[in-house]
Design an enzyme around this catalytic site. Structure first.
Site, PDB file in Angstrom:
ATOM      1  N   SER A 168      16.424 -35.414 -42.715  1.00  0.00           N
ATOM      2  CA  SER A 168      16.123 -34.940 -44.113  1.00  0.00           C
ATOM      3  C   SER A 168      15.331 -35.437 -45.066  1.00  0.00           C
ATOM      4  O   SER A 168      15.668 -36.431 -45.875  1.00  0.00           O
ATOM      5  CB  SER A 168      17.735 -35.114 -44.520  1.00  0.00           C
ATOM      6  OG  SER A 168      18.246 -36.441 -44.333  1.00  0.00           O
ATOM      7  N   ASP A 174      -1.003   4.353   4.342  1.00  0.00           N
ATOM      8  CA  ASP A 174      -2.262   3.507   4.188  1.00  0.00           C
ATOM      9  C   ASP A 174      -2.433   2.748   5.407  1.00  0.00           C
ATOM     10  O   ASP A 174      -3.590   2.203   5.731  1.00  0.00           O
ATOM     11  CB  ASP A 174      -2.043   2.693   3.042  1.00  0.00           C
ATOM     12  CG  ASP A 174      -2.293   3.298   1.585  1.00  0.00           C
ATOM     13  OD1 ASP A 174      -2.998   4.469   1.935  1.00  0.00           O
ATOM     14  OD2 ASP A 174      -1.950   2.932   0.836  1.00  0.00           O
ATOM     15  N   SER A 231       1.703  -1.084   8.490  1.00  0.00           N
ATOM     16  CA  SER A 231       2.314  -1.737   9.589  1.00  0.00           C
ATOM     17  C   SER A 231       1.047  -1.787  10.755  1.00  0.00           C
ATOM     18  O   SER A 231       1.573  -2.633  11.550  1.00  0.00           O
ATOM     19  CB  SER A 231       3.384  -0.807  10.138  1.00  0.00           C
ATOM     20  OG  SER A 231       4.560  -0.741   9.129  1.00  0.00           O
ATOM     21  N   GLY A 236      15.951 -40.744 -42.238  1.00  0.00           N
ATOM     22  CA  GLY A 236      14.802 -41.371 -41.774  1.00  0.00           C
ATOM     23  C   GLY A 236      14.104 -40.791 -40.698  1.00  0.00           C
ATOM     24  O   GLY A 236      14.363 -39.693 -40.308  1.00  0.00           O
ATOM     25  N   LEU A 237      12.709 -41.067 -40.540  1.00  0.00           N
ATOM     26  CA  LEU A 237      11.645 -40.496 -39.519  1.00  0.00           C
ATOM     27  C   LEU A 237      12.416 -40.133 -38.127  1.00  0.00           C
ATOM     28  O   LEU A 237      13.341 -40.914 -37.891  1.00  0.00           O
ATOM     29  CB  LEU A 237      10.496 -41.460 -39.335  1.00  0.00           C
ATOM     30  CG  LEU A 237       9.669 -41.421 -40.854  1.00  0.00           C
ATOM     31  CD1 LEU A 237       8.592 -42.544 -40.477  1.00  0.00           C
ATOM     32  CD2 LEU A 237       8.899 -40.155 -41.028  1.00  0.00           C
ATOM     33  N   GLY A 286       1.018  -1.133  -0.178  1.00  0.00           N
ATOM     34  CA  GLY A 286       0.029   0.160   0.095  1.00  0.00           C
ATOM     35  C   GLY A 286       0.995   1.393   0.257  1.00  0.00           C
ATOM     36  O   GLY A 286       2.223   1.165   0.123  1.00  0.00           O
ATOM     37  N   HIS A 311       6.764   3.094  -0.558  1.00  0.00           N
ATOM     38  CA  HIS A 311       7.582   4.312  -1.005  1.00  0.00           C
ATOM     39  C   HIS A 311       7.878   4.017  -2.546  1.00  0.00           C
ATOM     40  O   HIS A 311       8.009   2.917  -2.982  1.00  0.00           O
ATOM     41  CB  HIS A 311       8.932   4.240  -0.556  1.00  0.00           C
ATOM     42  CG  HIS A 311       9.259   5.539   0.137  1.00  0.00           C
ATOM     43  ND1 HIS A 311       8.684   5.904   1.126  1.00  0.00           N
ATOM     44  CD2 HIS A 311      10.247   6.180   0.116  1.00  0.00           C
ATOM     45  CE1 HIS A 311       9.282   7.120   1.523  1.00  0.00           C
ATOM     46  NE2 HIS A 311      10.387   7.059   0.822  1.00  0.00           N
TER      47      HIS A 311
END
Lengths: 390, 637
Positions: B540, B34, B37, B466-467, B30, B113
């Protein structure tokens, strides 16, 4: 014959089981979004296992049973099984002691992983006992990979030293004991030089000497933020310059559980694994874990004299008695442990842990009150800390 | 004297109640005056956390420093440092503790602050809930907005707006309602899960711990009731298991434990895990603690895991559940809060520390600064103390991570100045800037020094295609081992590894795939020129690019190896868990799923990983090399 019958009976049973396993696995795949092959690998340790079963493949009863056990667990995780307890029902929320313990263990490990030469300051009190217990847990089954350091002012209670030596031997740990040699030479003591000088020379300077001598770059301390107002702002990893000074206005920001342990040569970090513990937490944890603490915390008949409203135990014959002062045997115990001439006793009948805890919790006097050091002036603790007192 | 048996029961009840409580971390913020504390002092005071001696010193202090005339000033309970007392304001983050029957609370008290944004961010980083104080007389302030934004930025999802000093506005309901309305309107875009507004007077205690006698129009909970009851949900509860490895425990050769604090999810022995960044899999053997093995480990627990397989894991790695991996990357967009008097220098090398690793990092571009007062974006060249910006970061090496919005532990970092060792910034990862996060690293087992030891051989480029998951890398590794054993000098260019470095600017579109292969082909050519046997292991997928690579090499040096694995099989293996993610739509342009693979028609070698093991495929390749004279180099030739 019997075996044969069993076998004949088993085959349809296994077929049923396989059918159930397949249908439930497919359901799990739909619900959880995992592919069937992933589930297959988990159930059967084979990504193609389920596909094979589907194509009429067979497996042993043992395999099926294991697969069902894993499947049940997967279904539970996916929130599918009605009988299975939900996550939170299993105690999903940790208790606050579990959280505190975990945070402390995290801190211990972080220091060991990121500092070169850490040490744990061990002062034999209940907080040190809890800290030691946590260190043992953090590195189990290994032993804590750092030595313990006791800055012995030469004026500790005899029972503290006995407890210390027994405990260290029992656990098989390395203990370094340091007593300021200059202080010994000059014969510094609380009676002859007063509490301020004694504490400064034997404790604050002694600690600095030891840290310098062994070149420790990190030192664990048992301080808690709830102990005293100036400690509420202390970081968990608290930077000290090469002169061991603390600058409360220039502390490193500390966010999340990310700790900055980096120091230049000669600088060091004080680390407080118990930062977020309160006195109540400490007692609850000692109770829960059955942690051994020195006998001095329990009431026993002890020889005391009353000075300035404080009961001081006559622990040895170095204590000069004033005119008319006669040590009296009283049932007393100590709420904190330190140098015996500076540690006030409280009258008590609490002889076991339960009673001590009850007395402590009912007490409306905060724990450091027994320490003569805090009363010296208004911002005393902060000043001492700036200068390097723990 | 307390009766022993009663005492036993009381303490046990207390201890047990103590072990059932959970923990709530609260941030208070705050503006100056405010009454923060005072509010905290009130909470401590009313929940009887104040000891008699503290009360005595409070009375003394109130006379000396108090702002409440003859009354005690509760704020003094919490205002700690000497310097603050003189200024009458708090200047740092202070932590306070109190507990009720329901919960234990840790309150981070942070200053209102203007110049102390960094302290508030610090307090917010560990908080579950924020209490925002608003002065009923003044309504929403610029600072209220700022604090709300910071709370939201740091991932707080629960907000309690305490409209304080109601006693000074005659406990006016209209006043309260208008503030509540304004606040809800303002905060609607901040992503808060729940906002609760409570009218209070911290000074008099109204609606703090006891219902107000002055505001019978208010029927909601008191502030403390809300704190005791609010349920905190965490997005990270939903994600997979994460253990950022903090330390490896190796007391003897027989034990290897991986220590860390569970950052998300849970794990039980037998669960399959994957290690990032290595991508190695194993299963959890035990969850080791000093109190015996645990059946399950959950978020927040600090544990030690042992695994079924001996794999290399070190600090900085993540152990994850295989069904929900963390990302990994070395390029991020992040929100950054600057915390140092010395401004940010884009381009300078800082140290970036995460929950378990420290790497070099620099800010490659500062996209904009956020004005915390109106949340507008402004161009900026640097950030000063307490300024917040959005930037791109480049790291010296990839780290595992989750976006901060998903996980505050695995999505956060601090920046450390290399010279002063100060913590200069705090960051929250938004997302990875590259697809590298989907790419799991492969081990390369032969070191460069060994390869350089000798070089009498015939260069070749072994091009594996290849996959994903077909077994290219596995076979290439085996072949390299065999060649190495024969004293050959080799190097593997692996699809994943090259994508982390040389090609880390490329994605997975068709255009990028082409460029990816072009660069790899050129690199392989240079290595072949240097005399190495180069093993190229890339998906590839396109015939044309493989032809392009073939054309780059000297005649006869290019050996195309088709690792022929049907999609179903590769997907069933799903070694890196990528197919599942591609199927779930998490990964786009994934070969075989929504991007084409063009199988070779004239490959020099075809290997089958479905019917035969990888070892056999590797032997087949080495046999081919022998047959074709690639291994015939002897000292006399």
């Amino acid at each position: 014959m019997g075996a044969f019958t069993t076998k004949v009976g088993l085959i349809p049973y296994i077929m049923d089981q396989i059918a159930e396993l397949l249908s439930r696995s497919e359901e799990l795949a739909n619900q959880s979004g995992q592919s069937l092959s992933t589930i297959s690998r988990k159930l059967l340790k084979d990504g193609k296992g389920l596909a094979r079963l589907k194509n009429g493949g067979q497996c042993t009863l043992k395999t099926i049973e294991r697969a069902f056990a894993v499947l049940l667990e997967l279904e539970r995780k996916a929130g599918m099984s009605a009988q299975a307890p939900a996550k939170t029902d299993q105690g999903g929320q940790l208790t606050h002691l579990q959280r505190l313990e975990a945070q402390s263990i995290h801190i211990f490990r972080e220091v060991v992983a990121s500092c070169e030469n850490p040490v744990m300051l061990y002062s034999v009190g209940k907080d040190s006992s809890v800290m030691l217990h946590l260190a043992l847990k953090a590195f189990y089954p290994a032993k804590p990979p750092f030595p313990l350091l006791h800055v012995d002012t030469g004026w500790k209670f005899k029972q503290m030293i006995e407890f210390r030596d027994r405990k260290i031997k029992q656990l098989g740990l390395e203990l370094l004991v340091h007593t300021n040699p200059d202080g010994i030479k000059q014969g510094i003591g609380p009676f002859s030089h007063g509490s301020a000088t004694h504490t400064d020379v034997m404790k604050t300077q002694g600690l600095r000497q030891a840290l310098d001598q062994y070149k420790f770059d990190a030192a664990f301390g048992g301080a808690r933020r709830d102990e005293e107002k100036s400690r509420a702002k202390e970081r968990v990893f608290s930077f000290r310059n090469a002169a061991h000074h603390w600058d409360p206005k220039n502390q490193r920001p500390e966010l999340w559980s990310i700790y900055n342990a980096r120091v230049a040569k000669g600088e060091s970090i004080r680390v407080f694994p118990l930062s977020n513990w309160t006195e109540l937490d400490i007692w609850q944890y000692i109770y829960q874990e059955q942690i051994e603490i020195p006998e001095l915390y329990f009431a026993a008949p002890r020889p005391v004299v009353e000075r300035d409203g404080t009961l001081i135990m006559v622990d040895d014959d170095r204590m000069p008695l004033k005119d008319g002062e006669v040590p009296q045997e009283k049932m007393v115990r100590f709420r904190t442990l330190g140098c015996y001439p500076l540690t006030g006793a409280v009258e008590s009948t609490a002889t076991d842990l339960t009673q001590v805890i009850e007395e402590t919790l009912l007490a409306k006097t905060s724990e450091r009150q027994g320490r003569v050091i805090d009363k010296d002036g208004d911002s005393t603790m902060e000043q001492k800390k700036r200068e390097g007192y723990f | 004297m307390p009766d022993s048996s009663t005492s036993q029961t009381n303490v046990e009840t207390l201890m047990q109640s103590g072990t059932k409580k959970d923990l709530l971390r609260v941030l208070t913020c705050g503006s100056v005056d405010d009454g923060k504390s005072t509010l905290i002092g009130r909470l401590l005071f009313d929940s009887q956390q104040i000891y008699a001696d503290q009360m005595t010193s409070l009375q003394t202090d109130s006379k000396k420093f108090g702002t409440q005339g003859p009354d005690i000033d509760l704020a003094l309970l919490v205002d700690g440092l000497a310097a603050e007392r003189e200024q009458g304001i708090t200047i740092d983050v202070a932590y306070r503790f109190f507990s009720t029957k329901a919960r234990k609370f840790i309150i981070a008290d942070t200053p209102g602050h203007e110049q102390y944004t960094r302290n508030m961010a610090t307090g917010a980083s560990t908080a579950d809930l924020a209490i925002l104080l608003v002065d009923a007389r003044l309504g929403l302030q610029v600072q209220t907005r700022r604090h709300s934004y910071i709370a939201s930025l740091l991932g707080i999802r629960h907000v309690l707006v305490a409209v304080n000093k109601m006693d000074l506005v005659e406990f006016s309901q209209r006043n309260f309602n208008s503030i509540e309305e304004q606040y809800r309107d303002f905060a609607k875009d901040l992503g808060f899960e729940d906002i609760t507004c409570i009218p209070v007077s911290a000074l008099l205690g109204d609606n703090v711990t006891m219902a107000s006698q002055h505001m019978t129009w208010y029927r909601g909970p008191t502030l403390l009731q809300h704190l005791e009851a609010v349920e905190i949900t965490n997005p990270s509860d939903e994600t997979g298991f994460r253990l950022p490895v903090q330390w490896v425990n190796r007391p003897n050769s027989g034990f290897r434990g991986f220590c860390g604090t569970v950052a998300a999810g849970q794990i039980v022995p037998g669960d399959e895990i994957m290690v990032l960044p290595s991508g190695q899999r194993s299963t959890v053997k035990q969850i080791v603690t000093m109190d015996g093995d645990l059946p399950i480990a959950r978020r927040h627990q600090s544990v030690t895991l042992t695994l079924d397989d001996e794999i290399a894991i070190s600090r900085g790695d993540f152990i994850c559940s295989t069904d929900h991996l963390a990302g990994q990357s070395d390029q991020f967009q992040a929100h950054l809060i600057w915390m140092s008097e010395k401004e940010l220098f884009p381009g300078r090398s800082y140290l970036l520390k995460t929950c378990n690793s420290t790497v070099a990092a620099s800010i490659t571009s500062l996209k904009y600064q956020v004005d915390v007062n109106d949340l507008s974006h402004q161009a900026a060249k640097t950030l000063h103390l307490n300024e917040i910006g959005v930037c791109n970061l480049s790291l010296g090496q990839a780290i595992a991570f989750d976006p901060y919005r998903d996980n505050r532990t695995t999505g956060s970092f601090i920046l450390i100045d290399r010279l002063s060792n100060e913590t200069v910034g705090a960051g929250m990862i938004d997302f990875s800037l590259r697809r590298a996060s989907n790419v799991v690293w492969q081990d390369i087992e032969i070191s460069r020094n060994k390869r350089a030891a000798q070089k009498q051989q015939k260069p070749a480029v072994l091009w594996f295609t290849g996959l994903s998951g077909s077994g290219k890398s596995t076979i290439a590794n085996l072949v390299e081992k065999k060649l190495y054993d024969m004293g050959r000098h080799t190097y593997i260019l692996d699809g994943d590894n090259v994508r982390h470095g040389l090609n880390n600017d490329l994605g997975f579109t068709d255009a990028d795939r082409v460029e990816n292969i072009r660069r790899v082909g050129e690199t392989a050519k240079l290595m072949a020129d240097a005399g190495l046997m180069v093993l190229v292991s890339f998906i590839s997928p396109f015939r044309e690019e493989r032809q392009m690579a073939r054309r780059l090499m000297a005649k006869g040096e290019f050996i195309e190896i088709f690792v022929k694995t049907p999609l179903e099989v590769a997907e069933a293996r799903d070694v890196k868990g990528l197919y599942a993610r591609a199927r779930a739509g998490e990964i786009k342009n994934f070969t075989g799923i929504d991007s084409e693979y063009q199988a070779p028609t004239h490959a020099e070698i075809e290997v089958d990983t479905v019917s035969s093991p990888a070892e056999q495929a590797a032997s087949q390749i080495v046999d081919y090399l022998k047959k074709e004279g690639f291994l015939d180099f002897d000292e006399t030739s």
